[in-house]
Design an enzyme around this catalytic site. Structure first.
Site, short mmCIF file in Angstrom:
data_model
loop_
_atom_site.label_atom_id
_atom_site.label_comp_id
_atom_site.label_asym_id
_atom_site.label_seq_id
_atom_site.Cartn_x
_atom_site.Cartn_y
_atom_site.Cartn_z
N SER A 191 -11.25 -15.70 0.86
CA SER A 191 -11.43 -14.40 0.22
C SER A 191 -11.75 -14.46 -1.26
CB SER A 191 -10.18 -13.54 0.45
OG SER A 191 -9.03 -14.21 0.00
N HIS A 219 -12.02 -11.35 6.40
CA HIS A 219 -13.27 -11.03 5.70
C HIS A 219 -14.50 -11.35 6.55
CE1 HIS A 219 -11.53 -9.97 1.78
NE2 HIS A 219 -10.56 -10.79 2.16
N LYS A 249 -10.19 -4.18 5.63
CA LYS A 249 -11.40 -4.55 4.88
C LYS A 249 -12.57 -3.73 5.45
CE LYS A 249 -8.75 -7.92 3.28
NZ LYS A 249 -7.87 -7.64 2.19
C1 LIG Z 1 -7.66 -13.48 4.24
C2 LIG Z 1 -6.71 -12.33 4.28
N1 LIG Z 1 -5.77 -12.28 5.24
C3 LIG Z 1 -4.90 -11.27 5.32
C4 LIG Z 1 -4.92 -10.23 4.42
C5 LIG Z 1 -3.91 -9.13 4.53
O1 LIG Z 1 -4.46 -8.03 5.16
P1 LIG Z 1 -3.81 -6.57 5.00
O2 LIG Z 1 -4.31 -6.01 3.72
O3 LIG Z 1 -4.30 -5.84 6.20
O4 LIG Z 1 -2.32 -6.75 5.03
C6 LIG Z 1 -5.89 -10.21 3.43
C7 LIG Z 1 -5.94 -9.09 2.46
O5 LIG Z 1 -5.71 -9.25 1.29
C8 LIG Z 1 -6.81 -11.29 3.34
O6 LIG Z 1 -7.73 -11.32 2.38
#
Ligand SMILES: Cc1ncc(COP(=O)(O)O)c(C=O)c1O
Length: 401
Positions: A191, A219, A249
């Site tokens: 990310s 992502h 996202k």
């Molecule tokens: C790679 C990744 N996994 C998990 C998450 C967590 O997702 P959520 O915002 O739905 O809790 C994010 C968000 O920041 C992320 O970028």
């Protein structure tokens, strides 16, 4: 002295080092432009890849569902809060991802916790990419895994070495006599940098050493594989043991998902603590997911526009002499290095009508601060030019270019 006093001191120290994050308040919808402190700003840093957070079709579907079901599930799903909407959304997501079954949770962070901590315990083994998301790191901590290997980012040679070590550790049975699980876990799209995990090689190696594979496709959904995610991108549908994702996202709402074999999802439903003890998605979120999948399935136009915009933006930055790192996806980091430089860069962009927050420690390593630009399919070329021009001016002022 109050026992909490040291924490307050920490905040002062963070401010001095440029590590403090002031949190801005949006006074308008989350779109390509929004309003903060009465000022109209180009939004250059949301995860709203496809504009679904304001998509009128999705909003209408959520309103329609609210009229029928009200707003909330009213209980944890295993007691009395399991709505047809939850089941429909899970079916739609499984189909989109080409998985046997899918399982919706209240967020992507929680989905990673459930995916890992439900099946892995103290005596199992986890092998994790060093740049994996915080929720994966915390899930491993929660599982209290004693043997964990962190391999160099996307380094398949080191992954194989670690797998060999893990196989050797796994020769000793667990105290209940069973064989330890070896779990290999990686973000799909990283990310902060926008590069993609070498998933075909991860799957090949995991198979060779009898390990379980898990990918976090937060992502990748709505972005890779014509919107179907990383498994479709690599033609690996059905070949990954555990696929985690988020609705926060590209889907523009809230929720997490785990996809995989029916039996695995069934196990999670019976044993996943954050599922058993935390209420399910709201009506609006579940209805939005169903509509989002419908839109993604019907047309690839938004996904194509996202990639076109990303290519335009990257070319623009690179032509000016900015370093956009190793990205392979719409995530476009403008690498700056110093934390205070990133903070100052962002502040000057703000005065020029561009909102792009600095990304700094602990989100990335110290000295690797950046401004992560996130294009979306609802930005116009004119919007992108506006943003590029502001970066050019600030870049020159601060002698970055
Ligand atoms: C790679 C990744 N996994 C998990 C998450 C967590 O997702 P959520 O915002 O739905 O809790 C994010 C968000 O920041 C992320 O970028």
């Amino acid at each position: 002295m109050n026992a909490l006093q040291p924490y307050y001191k920490t905040i002062e120290g963070m401010k001095e080092k440029g590590l403090y994050t002031p949190i801005r308040v949006l006074e308008s919808p989350q779109g390509p432009w929004f309003t903060i402190d009465g000022k109209k700003l180009l939004n250059f840093c949301s995860n709203n890849y496809l504009g679904f957070a304001q998509d009128k079709r999705i909003a209408a579907a959520a309103i329609k569902a609210i009229k029928k079901y009200g707003v909330g599930a009213g209980a944890v799903r295993p007691i009395s809060g399991n709505l047809t909407l939850h089941m429909e959304a899970e079916k739609a997501l499984a189909k989109l991802k080409g998985a046997e079954a899918a399982f919706l949770l209240p967020g992507g962070f929680i989905a990673n916790i459930v995916a890992i901590a439900t099946i892995v315990g103290k005596e199992d083994i986890v092998i994790s990419d060093e740049l994996n998301h915080a929720s994966i790191i915390d899930a491993i901590k929660l599982a209290q895994v004693k043997t964990k290997f962190i391999y160099k980012h996307n380094d398949m040679g080191e992954l194989e070495t670690r797998l060999k070590e893990a196989v050797s550790v796994a020769k000793t049975p667990k105290s209940d006599g069973t064989k330890p699980i070896i779990l290999v876990v990686s973000d799909g799209v990283f990310s902060m940098d926008g590069d993609i995990a070498n998933l075909p090689e991860i799957v090949r190696l995991a198979k060779k050493y009898n390990a379980i594979t898990m990918v976090d496709d937060a992502h990748g959904e709505g972005v890779l594989g014509e919107g179907r995610g990383i498994a479709a991108h690599f033609g690996l549908q059905g070949k990954l043991d555990i696929e985690v994702g988020t609705m926060s996202k590209a889907f523009g709402v809230l929720g997490g998902v785990i996809a995989g074999k029916k039996e695995l999802i069934e196990y999670y439903r019976q044993k996943g603590r954050p599922y058993l003890f935390s209420t399910g998605l709201t009506v609006a979120d579940a209805a939005a997911v169903i509509e989002g999948v419908k839109i993604l399935t019907k047309s690839k136009a938004l996904v194509k526009k996202l990639w076109d915009n990303a290519a335009y933006l990257k070319k623009g930055f690179q032509k000016m002499g900015f370093n956009t790192g190793v990205t392979e996806t719409p995530i476009t980091p403008v690498m700056l290095g110093d934390e205070n430089l990133a903070k100052e860069f962002s502040a000057r962009l703000f005065t020029r009508g561009v909102f792009a927050t600095p990304i700094k420690f602990p989100m990335v390593a110290l000295g690797k601060a950046r401004i992560r630009v996130m294009p979306s399919s609802v930005h116009t070329k004119k919007d992108l030019d506006y943003g590029l021009n502001a970066f050019k001016e600030v870049g020159k002022e601060l002698k970055v270019i």
